[in-house]
Design an enzyme around this catalytic site. Structure first.
Site, PDB file in Angstrom:
ATOM      1  N   SER A   1       0.840  -1.196   0.000  1.00 32.90           N
ATOM      2  CA  SER A   1       0.000   0.000   0.000  1.00 32.90           C
ATOM      3  C   SER A   1       0.872   1.243   0.000  1.00 32.90           C
ATOM      4  CB  SER A   1      -0.861  -0.002   1.270  1.00 32.90           C
ATOM      5  OG  SER A   1      -1.513   1.229   1.417  1.00 32.90           O
TER       6      SER A   1
ATOM      7  N   TYR B   1      -1.514  -0.363  10.711  1.00 34.26           N
ATOM      8  CA  TYR B   1      -1.790  -1.005   9.422  1.00 34.26           C
ATOM      9  C   TYR B   1      -0.615  -0.780   8.461  1.00 34.26           C
ATOM     10  CZ  TYR B   1      -3.628  -1.389   4.657  1.00 34.26           C
ATOM     11  OH  TYR B   1      -3.791  -1.699   3.326  1.00 34.26           O
TER      12      TYR B   1
ATOM     13  N   LYS C   1       2.376  -3.449   6.690  1.00 37.43           N
ATOM     14  CA  LYS C   1       2.714  -3.564   5.264  1.00 37.43           C
ATOM     15  C   LYS C   1       4.226  -3.359   5.067  1.00 37.43           C
ATOM     16  CE  LYS C   1      -1.392  -4.322   3.485  1.00 37.43           C
ATOM     17  NZ  LYS C   1      -1.727  -5.608   2.866  1.00 37.43           N
TER      18      LYS C   1
ATOM     19  N   ASN D   1     -13.867   4.682   3.271  1.00 39.36           N
ATOM     20  CA  ASN D   1     -13.209   5.314   2.116  1.00 39.36           C
ATOM     21  C   ASN D   1     -14.201   6.124   1.282  1.00 39.36           C
ATOM     22  OD1 ASN D   1     -11.492   2.358   2.260  1.00 39.36           O
ATOM     23  ND2 ASN D   1     -10.425   4.300   2.451  1.00 39.36           N
TER      24      ASN D   1
ATOM     25  N   ARG E   1     -10.349  15.187   8.700  1.00 41.61           N
ATOM     26  CA  ARG E   1     -10.306  13.873   9.370  1.00 41.61           C
ATOM     27  C   ARG E   1      -8.932  13.726  10.008  1.00 41.61           C
ATOM     28  NH1 ARG E   1     -11.350   8.534   5.730  1.00 41.61           N
ATOM     29  NH2 ARG E   1      -9.415   9.235   4.786  1.00 41.61           N
TER      30      ARG E   1
ATOM     31  N   ASP F   1      -5.322  12.585   8.287  1.00 43.93           N
ATOM     32  CA  ASP F   1      -5.343  12.681   6.825  1.00 43.93           C
ATOM     33  C   ASP F   1      -4.180  13.519   6.306  1.00 43.93           C
ATOM     34  OD1 ASP F   1      -7.352  11.169   5.791  1.00 43.93           O
ATOM     35  OD2 ASP F   1      -8.751  12.830   5.435  1.00 43.93           O
TER      36      ASP F   1
HETATM   37  P1  NAD Z   1     -10.953  -6.819   1.221  1.00 44.36           P
HETATM   38  O1  NAD Z   1     -11.205  -6.762   2.673  1.00 44.36           O
HETATM   39  O2  NAD Z   1     -12.107  -6.694   0.295  1.00 44.36           O
HETATM   40  O3  NAD Z   1     -10.136  -8.141   0.847  1.00 44.36           O
HETATM   41  C1  NAD Z   1      -9.318  -8.813   1.769  1.00 44.36           C
HETATM   42  C2  NAD Z   1      -9.745 -10.262   1.779  1.00 44.36           C
HETATM   43  O4  NAD Z   1      -8.929 -11.004   2.702  1.00 44.36           O
HETATM   44  C3  NAD Z   1     -11.204 -10.445   2.214  1.00 44.36           C
HETATM   45  O5  NAD Z   1     -11.864 -11.283   1.292  1.00 44.36           O
HETATM   46  C4  NAD Z   1     -11.082 -11.123   3.582  1.00 44.36           C
HETATM   47  O6  NAD Z   1     -12.191 -11.960   3.859  1.00 44.36           O
HETATM   48  C5  NAD Z   1      -9.788 -11.882   3.432  1.00 44.36           C
HETATM   49  N1  NAD Z   1      -9.114 -12.196   4.693  1.00 44.36           N
HETATM   50  C6  NAD Z   1      -8.941 -11.401   5.778  1.00 44.36           C
HETATM   51  N2  NAD Z   1      -8.245 -12.048   6.717  1.00 44.36           N
HETATM   52  C7  NAD Z   1      -7.948 -13.282   6.222  1.00 44.36           C
HETATM   53  C8  NAD Z   1      -7.242 -14.399   6.704  1.00 44.36           C
HETATM   54  N3  NAD Z   1      -6.692 -14.383   7.941  1.00 44.36           N
HETATM   55  N4  NAD Z   1      -7.105 -15.486   5.917  1.00 44.36           N
HETATM   56  C9  NAD Z   1      -7.662 -15.525   4.681  1.00 44.36           C
HETATM   57  N5  NAD Z   1      -8.377 -14.488   4.173  1.00 44.36           N
HETATM   58  C10 NAD Z   1      -8.506 -13.391   4.936  1.00 44.36           C
HETATM   59  O7  NAD Z   1      -9.867  -5.679   0.892  1.00 44.36           O
HETATM   60  P2  NAD Z   1      -9.276  -5.206  -0.490  1.00 44.36           P
HETATM   61  O8  NAD Z   1      -9.596  -3.770  -0.633  1.00 44.36           O
HETATM   62  O9  NAD Z   1      -9.637  -6.132  -1.570  1.00 44.36           O
HETATM   63  O10 NAD Z   1      -7.725  -5.325  -0.150  1.00 44.36           O
HETATM   64  C11 NAD Z   1      -6.941  -6.428  -0.508  1.00 44.36           C
HETATM   65  C12 NAD Z   1      -5.516  -6.183  -0.048  1.00 44.36           C
HETATM   66  O11 NAD Z   1      -5.045  -4.977  -0.628  1.00 44.36           O
HETATM   67  C13 NAD Z   1      -5.366  -6.039   1.461  1.00 44.36           C
HETATM   68  O12 NAD Z   1      -4.193  -6.712   1.858  1.00 44.36           O
HETATM   69  C14 NAD Z   1      -5.234  -4.534   1.646  1.00 44.36           C
HETATM   70  O13 NAD Z   1      -4.458  -4.242   2.784  1.00 44.36           O
HETATM   71  C15 NAD Z   1      -4.513  -4.131   0.379  1.00 44.36           C
HETATM   72  N6  NAD Z   1      -4.750  -2.740   0.005  1.00 44.36           N
HETATM   73  C16 NAD Z   1      -6.021  -2.295  -0.232  1.00 44.36           C
HETATM   74  C17 NAD Z   1      -6.231  -0.957  -0.573  1.00 44.36           C
HETATM   75  C18 NAD Z   1      -7.622  -0.433  -0.858  1.00 44.36           C
HETATM   76  O14 NAD Z   1      -7.789   0.780  -0.942  1.00 44.36           O
HETATM   77  N7  NAD Z   1      -8.624  -1.266  -1.029  1.00 44.36           N
HETATM   78  C19 NAD Z   1      -5.143  -0.081  -0.667  1.00 44.36           C
HETATM   79  C20 NAD Z   1      -3.871  -0.570  -0.424  1.00 44.36           C
HETATM   80  C21 NAD Z   1      -3.677  -1.905  -0.089  1.00 44.36           C
HETATM   81  C1  UD1 Z   2      -7.192   5.721   3.527  1.00 43.55           C
HETATM   82  C2  UD1 Z   2      -6.222   5.249   4.581  1.00 43.55           C
HETATM   83  C3  UD1 Z   2      -4.989   4.654   3.892  1.00 43.55           C
HETATM   84  C4  UD1 Z   2      -5.404   3.527   2.957  1.00 43.55           C
HETATM   85  C5  UD1 Z   2      -6.417   4.083   1.954  1.00 43.55           C
HETATM   86  C6  UD1 Z   2      -6.936   3.055   0.998  1.00 43.55           C
HETATM   87  C7  UD1 Z   2      -6.606   6.740   6.493  1.00 43.55           C
HETATM   88  C8  UD1 Z   2      -6.033   7.842   7.311  1.00 43.55           C
HETATM   89  N1  UD1 Z   2      -5.869   6.376   5.429  1.00 43.55           N
HETATM   90  O1  UD1 Z   2      -6.528   6.665   2.782  1.00 43.55           O
HETATM   91  O2  UD1 Z   2      -4.082   4.164   4.838  1.00 43.55           O
HETATM   92  O3  UD1 Z   2      -4.265   3.029   2.266  1.00 43.55           O
HETATM   93  O4  UD1 Z   2      -7.533   4.634   2.677  1.00 43.55           O
HETATM   94  O5  UD1 Z   2      -7.655   2.064   1.708  1.00 43.55           O
HETATM   95  O6  UD1 Z   2      -7.649   6.179   6.793  1.00 43.55           O
HETATM   96  N2  UD1 Z   2     -13.006  11.667   2.287  1.00 43.55           N
HETATM   97  C9  UD1 Z   2     -14.063  12.516   2.515  1.00 43.55           C
HETATM   98  N3  UD1 Z   2     -15.218  11.993   3.005  1.00 43.55           N
HETATM   99  C10 UD1 Z   2     -15.384  10.667   3.286  1.00 43.55           C
HETATM  100  C11 UD1 Z   2     -14.292   9.793   3.036  1.00 43.55           C
HETATM  101  C12 UD1 Z   2     -13.115  10.324   2.553  1.00 43.55           C
HETATM  102  O7  UD1 Z   2     -13.961  13.722   2.288  1.00 43.55           O
HETATM  103  O8  UD1 Z   2     -16.470  10.269   3.737  1.00 43.55           O
HETATM  104  C13 UD1 Z   2     -11.752  12.214   1.729  1.00 43.55           C
HETATM  105  C14 UD1 Z   2     -10.544  12.010   2.630  1.00 43.55           C
HETATM  106  O9  UD1 Z   2     -10.423  13.042   3.545  1.00 43.55           O
HETATM  107  C15 UD1 Z   2      -9.421  11.979   1.585  1.00 43.55           C
HETATM  108  C16 UD1 Z   2     -10.087  11.355   0.371  1.00 43.55           C
HETATM  109  O10 UD1 Z   2     -11.480  11.520   0.545  1.00 43.55           O
HETATM  110  O11 UD1 Z   2      -9.022  13.287   1.258  1.00 43.55           O
HETATM  111  C17 UD1 Z   2      -9.777   9.884   0.221  1.00 43.55           C
HETATM  112  O12 UD1 Z   2     -10.092   9.223   1.429  1.00 43.55           O
HETATM  113  P1  UD1 Z   2     -10.005   7.631   1.578  1.00 43.55           P
HETATM  114  O13 UD1 Z   2     -10.793   6.994   0.486  1.00 43.55           O
HETATM  115  O14 UD1 Z   2     -10.371   7.289   2.972  1.00 43.55           O
HETATM  116  O15 UD1 Z   2      -8.492   7.273   1.279  1.00 43.55           O
HETATM  117  P2  UD1 Z   2      -7.122   7.811   1.960  1.00 43.55           P
HETATM  118  O16 UD1 Z   2      -7.398   8.964   2.834  1.00 43.55           O
HETATM  119  O17 UD1 Z   2      -6.139   8.028   0.880  1.00 43.55           O
END
Ligand code: NAD
Ligand code: UD1
Length: 369
Positions: free
Chosen positions: A127, A151, A155, A201, A294, A297
Site C-alpha cells: 500500500s 496497518y 505492510k 473510504n 479527518r 489525513d
Molecule cells: P478486502 O477486505 O475486500 O479483501 C481482503 C480479503 O482477505 C477479504 O476477502 C477477507 O475476507 C480476506 N481475509 C482477511 N483475513 C484473512 C485471513 N486471515 N485469511 C484468509 N483471508 C482473509 O480488501 P481489499 O480492498 O480487496 O484489499 C486487498 C488487499 O489490498 C489487502 O491486503 C489490503 O491491505 C490491500 N490494500 C487495499 C487498498 C484499498 O484501498 N482497497 C489499498 C492498499 C492496499
Molecule cells: C485511507 C487510509 C490509507 C489507505 C487508503 C486506501 C486513512 C487515514 N488512510 O486513505 O491508509 O491506504 O484509505 O484504503 O484512513 N473523504 C471525505 N469523506 C469521506 C471519506 C473520505 O472527504 O467520507 C476524503 C478524505 O479526507 C481523503 C479522500 O477523501 O481526502 C480519500 O479518502 P479515503 O478513500 O479514505 O483514502 P485515503 O485517505 O487516501
C-alpha cells in the site's frame, strides 16, 4: 495445455475478485483461499458470470499452516497472489495485535508453506500507506518507509521480510505492489466493492449516498492547500490494479529477486473533482456538506507511476470518469450488493467444470480474524 493455477489469498474481496477476472482473462486459473471475514463467496459467482470460469474457493485462514499445506498439496499451484489481510486504518490503531497477526504472521505462515511446497513466485498487496503522510509528491518507490499507523507498519514489515527472503534465497521472485487508491468496479456492473458496515473510504461512501442509503457525503476538510481546498489522492481503477497483478506475476515468475512498484495513475484528484466526475456519471447532483478535517489525513499525495511501466510494462489506462461510471453502474445495478441477483443477461454463460468450494481448516472455528 492446462491453465496454470494461481493461489489468490483474499481472492473473494474487492481487489481479489477483480484480480481473479484479470487472471482468468490472461489464461490462469485462480484458486482462492479466504476466510470471508470481509467478503462474500458470491463475488466468485460474479467472476464466473463475467469470465465463464468460477474460481475454486477454499474457505481457510492464511495463518493456518496445515490448511496452507493442504491447499498446496491439493492444487498444483505455480504462484501466489497474496491479498488476504485486514485493511482498516482506524481499527488497526484500536486493535494492533490482530493486524500484526493477520497481516504479518499470516504472510510469514504463507511464505513458509510456499517454501515447503517449492512455490517461490509471489505478488504481495502492499500500500502507498508505507510512505506515511509527509513525503513530497509524486512519490517514487525510493522514498523511505514512514508509515504512521499500525496497518501501514504491518505492510512495511511484510515488505522488509520479503526483501530479506529474496536476498537470502535467489529462487524467490517477488513483487510488492503499493496500491494508491483503488476505486471503480468491473465495467459489466456485475462485480464491485461491497464493504461490511459503514464505509471508511471515499468512493463507497459516495455510491451509498448516490443510492439513497446515506444522507450526504461529508467532505473531510476544504481548507487544505490544494486546488479547491479538499484532499487530493491518486485514484486508480480496480481493473487496472487487477491487470497490474498479472503483469507483476509474469515479471516475478521470470526474474528472481524483489521489486517494489507503485500502482497509481501518477495524477491526483481532489474530493470535489471526484464528486464532479461522479455527478457526470449519474447525471444529477450528489448531496454533500463540508465537515472538519479527518484526523491523520494527509492533504495530498499521488504516485510516481513510472516504475511499474519500466519494470513490467504496466500503466493505468482508465480515467476518473470511467472509475466513477463503473462504480455507479455497479451500485445502481446491485443496491444490496451480492444479495441482488445477477442481471438476466449474465445468466446462461458457461461455467468452469472445476468449480469446487471446500473448507480447509486444521482447527475448527479458527478461520476468522
Ligand atoms: P478486502 O477486505 O475486500 O479483501 C481482503 C480479503 O482477505 C477479504 O476477502 C477477507 O475476507 C480476506 N481475509 C482477511 N483475513 C484473512 C485471513 N486471515 N485469511 C484468509 N483471508 C482473509 O480488501 P481489499 O480492498 O480487496 O484489499 C486487498 C488487499 O489490498 C489487502 O491486503 C489490503 O491491505 C490491500 N490494500 C487495499 C487498498 C484499498 O484501498 N482497497 C489499498 C492498499 C492496499
Ligand atoms: C485511507 C487510509 C490509507 C489507505 C487508503 C486506501 C486513512 C487515514 N488512510 O486513505 O491508509 O491506504 O484509505 O484504503 O484512513 N473523504 C471525505 N469523506 C469521506 C471519506 C473520505 O472527504 O467520507 C476524503 C478524505 O479526507 C481523503 C479522500 O477523501 O481526502 C480519500 O479518502 P479515503 O478513500 O479514505 O483514502 P485515503 O485517505 O487516501
Amino acid at each position: 495445455m492446462r491453465a496454470p493455477r494461481i493461489l489468490v489469498t483474499g481472492g473473494a474481496g474487492f481487489i481479489g475478485s477483480h484480480t481473479c477476472v484479470a487472471l482468468i482473462a490472461a489464461g490462469y486459473l485462480p484458486v482462492v483461499l479466504d476466510t470471508l471475514v470481509n467478503s462474500d463467496a458470491r463475488s466468485l459467482q460474479r467472476v464466473a458470470c463475467i469470465t465463464g470460469v468460477e474460481p475454486v474457493l477454499v474457505c481457510g485462514d492464511v495463518r493456518d499452516a496445515l490448511a496452507l499445506d493442504r491447499v498446496f498439496a491439493a492444487y498444483d499451484v505455480s504462484a501466489v497472489v497474496h491479498l488476504a489481510g485486514l485493511k482498516a486504518v482506524g481499527e488497526s490503531v484500536v486493535d494492533p495485535v490482530s493486524y500484526y497477526d493477520v497481516n504479518l504472521a499470516g504472510t510469514l505462515a504463507l511464505v513458509q508453506a510456499m517454501d515447503r511446497a517449492g512455490v517461490r513466485t509471489l505478488v504481495f498487496s502492499s500500500s502507498a500507506t508505507v510512505y506515511g503522510d509527509s513525503q513530497p509528491s509524486p512519490i517514487a518507490e525510493s522514498a523511505p518507509y514512514a508509515a504512521v499507523n499500525p496497518y501501514g507498519r504491518t505492510k512495511a514489515m511484510v515488505e522488509s521480510l520479503l526483501a530479506d527472503l529474496a536476498r537470502a534465497d535467489a529462487r524467490w521472485g517477488i513483487a510488492c505492489l503499493r496500491y494508491f487508491n483503488p476505486i471503480g468496479a468491473h465495467e459489466s456492473g456485475l462485480l464491485g466493492e461491497r464493504p461490511h458496515g459503514p464505509p471508511n473510504n471515499l468512493m463507497p461512501y459516495i455510491t451509498q449516498v448516490a443510492a439513497g442509503q446515506r444522507e450526504c457525503l461529508v467532505v473531510h476538510g476544504a481548507d487544505y492547500d490544494t486546488i479547491d481546498g479538499t484532499g487530493v489522492r491518486d485514484y486508480v481503477h480496480v481493473m487496472d490494479v487487477a491487470e497490474g497483478h498479472v503483469a507483476a506475476l509474469r515479471h516475478a515468475a521470470r526474474r528472481p529477486g524483489i521489486l517494489m512498484a507503485n500502482l497509481g495513475t501518477g495524477r491526483g484528484a481532489s474530493v470535489l473533482e471526484v464528486v464532479s466526475a461522479f455527478e457526470r456519471a449519474m447525471r444529477r447532483p450528489l448531496a454533500l456538506r463540508i465537515g472538519p478535517r479527518r484526523p491523520g489525513d494527509a492533504p495530498a499525495y499521488w504516485a510516481d507511476a513510472r516504475g511499474a511501466w519500466q519494470a513490467f510494462g504496466w500503466r493505468a489506462r482508465r480515467d476518473l470518469d470511467q472509475m466513477c461510471a463503473d462504480s455507479w453502474r455497479w451500485q445502481a445495478a446491485n443496491p444490496h450488493g451480492f444479495d441482488d441477483p445477477a442481471p438476466a443477461h449474465a445468466s446462461g454463460l458457461p461455467r468452469f467444470q472445476d468449480n469446487t468450494s471446500t473448507s480447509i481448516n486444521s482447527k475448527p472455528g479458527h478461520s476468522h480474524a
